[in-house]
Design an enzyme around this catalytic site. Structure first.
Site, PDB file in Angstrom:
ATOM      1  N   ARG A  36      33.676  -9.754  -7.960  1.00 56.02           N
ATOM      2  CA  ARG A  36      32.787 -10.541  -7.123  1.00 56.02           C
ATOM      3  C   ARG A  36      33.404 -11.851  -6.652  1.00 56.02           C
ATOM      4  O   ARG A  36      33.482 -12.101  -5.451  1.00 56.02           O
ATOM      5  CB  ARG A  36      31.485 -10.841  -7.868  1.00 56.02           C
ATOM      6  CG  ARG A  36      30.440 -11.512  -6.988  1.00 56.02           C
ATOM      7  CD  ARG A  36      29.195 -11.887  -7.765  1.00 56.02           C
ATOM      8  NE  ARG A  36      28.598 -10.756  -8.448  1.00 56.02           N
ATOM      9  CZ  ARG A  36      27.539 -10.842  -9.239  1.00 56.02           C
ATOM     10  NH1 ARG A  36      26.969 -12.021  -9.445  1.00 56.02           N
ATOM     11  NH2 ARG A  36      27.042  -9.776  -9.830  1.00 56.02           N
ATOM     12  N   HIS A  82      28.584  -1.330  -1.086  1.00 60.46           N
ATOM     13  CA  HIS A  82      28.266  -2.562  -1.814  1.00 60.46           C
ATOM     14  C   HIS A  82      26.773  -2.602  -2.147  1.00 60.46           C
ATOM     15  O   HIS A  82      25.974  -3.169  -1.393  1.00 60.46           O
ATOM     16  CB  HIS A  82      28.651  -3.767  -0.943  1.00 60.46           C
ATOM     17  CG  HIS A  82      28.820  -5.047  -1.715  1.00 60.46           C
ATOM     18  ND1 HIS A  82      29.865  -5.261  -2.586  1.00 60.46           N
ATOM     19  CD2 HIS A  82      28.089  -6.181  -1.730  1.00 60.46           C
ATOM     20  CE1 HIS A  82      29.776  -6.479  -3.090  1.00 60.46           C
ATOM     21  NE2 HIS A  82      28.700  -7.052  -2.598  1.00 60.46           N
ATOM     22  N   TYR A 126      19.685 -10.375  15.108  1.00 58.22           N
ATOM     23  CA  TYR A 126      19.906 -11.070  16.369  1.00 58.22           C
ATOM     24  C   TYR A 126      21.387 -11.249  16.706  1.00 58.22           C
ATOM     25  O   TYR A 126      21.709 -11.654  17.817  1.00 58.22           O
ATOM     26  CB  TYR A 126      19.258 -12.464  16.329  1.00 58.22           C
ATOM     27  CG  TYR A 126      17.770 -12.434  16.092  1.00 58.22           C
ATOM     28  CD1 TYR A 126      16.925 -11.758  16.963  1.00 58.22           C
ATOM     29  CD2 TYR A 126      17.209 -13.096  15.006  1.00 58.22           C
ATOM     30  CE1 TYR A 126      15.552 -11.733  16.751  1.00 58.22           C
ATOM     31  CE2 TYR A 126      15.840 -13.078  14.784  1.00 58.22           C
ATOM     32  CZ  TYR A 126      15.019 -12.397  15.656  1.00 58.22           C
ATOM     33  OH  TYR A 126      13.671 -12.369  15.449  1.00 58.22           O
TER      34      TYR A 126
END
Length: 746
Positions: A36, A82, A126
């Site tokens: 990570r 993931h 968006y």
């Protein structure tokens, strides 16, 4: 139910809670570190970044492709690679697209991806994205068996363990992350310089850090700025993989009308949010902690432009900026920590030499694997070409066999001695391709492949050729990101500071008169101007009252002397306004709750002060020794519960008078009192009873005579010699008319 309970009990594993916690937390910590938070030294990517790029490659979002909605990418990454939160994936995507966060963006974003002011990005429904050329370089050779592949989280597909590309992403784009018990913070660098350093290490694997850093002179941040550390400091930091860099904002002076000037900030230190920087400077201006600065304005558009106006045209701009660098984030320390996952999968802090050597070793492994992959493809093609040549030479017979025989494959193998691969290639050949089966064309391709095969085999056998190929890769990347290009030019300038401007903080404080007010409960404030101390119209909290008030200037240091024998120093210009009740001094200095404030006064560094304990002990201390540098104060007088400090009086005469609660007055020479830096002191006036104590101390000059002040005026004692004695004596009974309070000035 009983049988089930018995089975459950038999399956219970007895284990110490501490052991179970340690084992599970260690597993979590390792997962956080490796999977990570820390980047891999070989490709400079964390798993989430690697999965984002691989997903975009699978979706064919190359630089030449059309933009695709980020929600599509996030969904594919979550669904295939993931299995974490969507925000973690999208936030990582956004950072890879921000040209103020990474030096060479790996994602080309369309839409609102945030800005340097700290404004957040738009939602992923968006925004749109595709990859940049740098991202493609990182994955170059991925389809040529150049790296190992591993199953994804549910075993339905594969993903790369590491990316193969020769683009030095770790150094180019840096990275930051917080794991368990460790963190990483790697600065960005100039790719052209990194490629030069890689070429150096290829030729000279034992190159020193100093030699490497002559090729890549420190960080190259996307936001620019000025690196002001010495070359020796830079080398030391990169030698160990840990250290700090001082980055300053880049500024220019613009001339205005009538000789006035203004400073324009065009680049700010990396990682600083511009809006917060402007707010920080504005707050300091309001608090009068930047007296040389009149105003600040943010006129930025797509480029940074922060305008700082000096107080007046006589203000030296270099000194104003030096003060701003000292007080604000216009100068920032970047703490480097080269903590990465090495090629063995272990986290460790690497120096620059080890980092480059690990990357080169990875690229050599990729080169060998890509070469072997190509050789196997060449061998397969040569085998097929051999079969196609037979077809060309016996085309009519081959067609006859295919048309007439039930098992054409077996007949072809038997008659022409072909391999399975050759037969399959022949049988899969389309009719339209038969016209291409010309002997010269087949033999030309065969010759080319044999030449390439020989060259690749020589490459596998020669370390020198392998290193030359690696240098060719690095040279190609350097050419793409040449310093003459807009993206490749060095942004952070190295300008070693040979001479620091010495700053005296006091000279930057605007000098103005103040009246300092301290209440009995320890609330302090500063009123503008020198008010009439005998006619103060002040309000206090309920149960509080005035303890002392005195005149000062905003440039003064205000000292508080506590009953515990400590001096505490405050800056007059930092005291709260007198519009309210002020602020408790215990919020400004670490004064104990049970400690009384004995005295407050303007500190004169050149003066001397007499500190006195309750039972008549004391000594003289110099003003410069009364200055406290920290909130915790400075211990000057050693005290105890029975003999706390009760006075601090400025030495202002050659004689000193002391009165005690035993109604005795003693006058002796000031010269008899020793000067000390710290201690309990000596006996000034002797008391026989334990309950007697000092009431007051006053200095005077023998030539002026001795007296006292009451509400009726000043009383002069014509003959004060009878009360003169030696220090540590009791003195004589107070004269007739002496104030019953025992105070010399009441």
């Amino acid at each position: 139910m009983g049988i089930m309970s018995k089975e459950i009990i038999e399956n219970i594993d007895s284990q110490q809670l501490s052991d179970a916690l340690s084992e599970r937390y260690l597993s979590y910590a390792v997962s956080t570190i490796v999977s990570r938070a820390l980047p891999d030294v070989r490709d400079g990517l964390k798993p989430v970044h690697r999965r984002i790029l691989y997903s975009m490659l699978r979706q064919k979002l190359s630089p030449n492709a059309a933009f695709r909605k980020c929600a599509t990418v996030v969904g594919d990454v979550l669904g295939h690679y993931h299995p974490h939160g969507d925000s973690s994936v999208y936030d990582a995507m956004v950072r890879l697209a921000q040209d103020f966060s990474v030096r060479y963006p790996l994602i080309d974003g369309q839409g609102n991806f945030g800005n340097i002011d700290g404004d957040p990005q738009a939602a992923y429904r968006y925004t749109e994205s595709k990859m940049t050329d740098a991202a493609m370089l990182i994955m170059e050779g991925l389809d040529e068996n150049s790296v190992d592949m591993m199953p994804n989280f549910d075993g339905t597909t594969l993903e790369p363990v590491v990316m193969p590309g020769a683009f030095p992403n770790l150094l180019a784009n840096g990275g930051m992350g917080i794991a368990v018990g460790m963190a990483t913070n790697i600065p960005t660098h100039n790719v052209a310089e990194v490629c030069d350093a890689l070429a150096l290490v290829v030729d000279k694997p034992d190159a020193t850090t100093a030699q490497i850093m002559k090729k890549m002179v420190g960080p190259d941040f996307p936001t620019g700025g000025v690196l002001i550390d010495s070359f020796d400091t830079i080398v030391k930091n990169y030698e160990t993989g840990r250290g700090a860099f001082r980055i300053r904002a880049k500024w220019d002076v613009e001339k205005l009308d009538r000789g006035a000037e203004q400073v324009v900030i065009t680049e700010i230190p990396y990682g600083i949010i511009k809006s917060k920087l402007v707010e920080q400077i504005a707050a300091l201006i309001d608090a009068k902690k930047l007296p040389l600065v009149e105003d600040i304005a943010d006129e930025s558009t797509t480029d940074v432009r922060i305008v700082i106006t000096p107080k007046n045209r006589n203000v030296p701009v270099d000194k104003m900026m030096a003060h701003l660098f000292a007080m604000t984030d216009l100068e920032y320390r970047f703490n480097m920590n080269f903590n990465v996952i090495d090629s063995n999968g272990a986290p460790r802090v690497m120096g620059i030499g080890d980092t480059l050597r690990e990357f080169i070793a990875h690229q050599k492994s990729v080169l060998l694997r890509r070469t072997n992959w190509r050789l196997s493809n060449i061998a397969r093609r040569l085998e097929i070409l051999g079969g196609l040549l037979i077809v060309y030479l016996n085309l009519d017979r081959v067609i006859e066999i295919i048309r007439n025989e039930d098992d054409a494959k077996a007949v072809l193998v038997s008659e022409f001695n072909l391999t399975d691969v050759q037969v399959e290639a022949i049988l899969n050949t389309r009719l339209r391709s038969l016209r291409k089966l010309e002997e010269m064309e087949i033999r030309r391709e065969d010759a080319q492949l044999h030449a390439e095969q020989k060259q690749l085999q020589e490459l596998l056998e020669s370390d020198q050729m392998q290193y030359e190929q690696l240098k060719a890769w690095f040279a190609d990347i350097k050419k793409r990101y040449d310093k003459k290009t807009a993206l490749g030019r060095r942004r952070t300038i190295w300008a070693e500071q040979t001479e620091e401007i010495v700053i005296n903080a006091d000279e930057f404080i605007e000098k103005e008169p103040l009246t300092i007010i301290l209440s009995a409960m320890g609330w302090i404030r500063a009123a503008k101007g020198h008010l009439d101390l005998n006619n103060l119209d002040l309000k206090f909290k309920e149960g509080d009252e005035l303890q002392t008030a005195f005149h000062a200037m905003s440039t003064d240091k205000i000292n508080l002397f506590g009953s515990g024998g400590k001096m505490f120093t405050l800056s007059a210009n930092e005291l709260p306004s007198a519009r309210g009740f002020g602020e408790s001094v215990r919020m400004m200095a670490d004064i104990a709750a049970d400690e009384q404030i004995v005295n407050a006064f303007v500190l004169d560094m050149n003066a001397k002060y007499l500190v006195v304990g309750r039972h008549g002990t004391g000594f003289i201390v110099s003003g410069d020794n009364c200055m406290a540098q920290t909130r915790t104060g400075k211990q000057v007088m050693n005290t105890d519960a029975q003999n706390p400090a009760i006075m601090c009086v400025r030495v202002s005469g050659d004689m000193v008078a002391m009165s005690g609660s035993n109604d005795k007055l003693l006058i002796f020479a000031t010269a008899e009192i020793p000067e000390m830096t710290r201690g309990k002191g000596v006996i000034l006036q002797k008391y026989n009873a334990e309950r007697t104590y000092v009431l007051d101390v006053a200095f005077f000059d023998a030539a002026d005579g001795f007296g006292w002040t009451t509400g009726r005026g000043v009383t002069k004692l014509d003959d004060w010699q009878p009360w003169v004695g030696k220090r540590a004596s009791q003195g004589r009974t107070i004269p007739v008319g002496f104030p019953r309070s025992g105070k010399f000035n009441k």
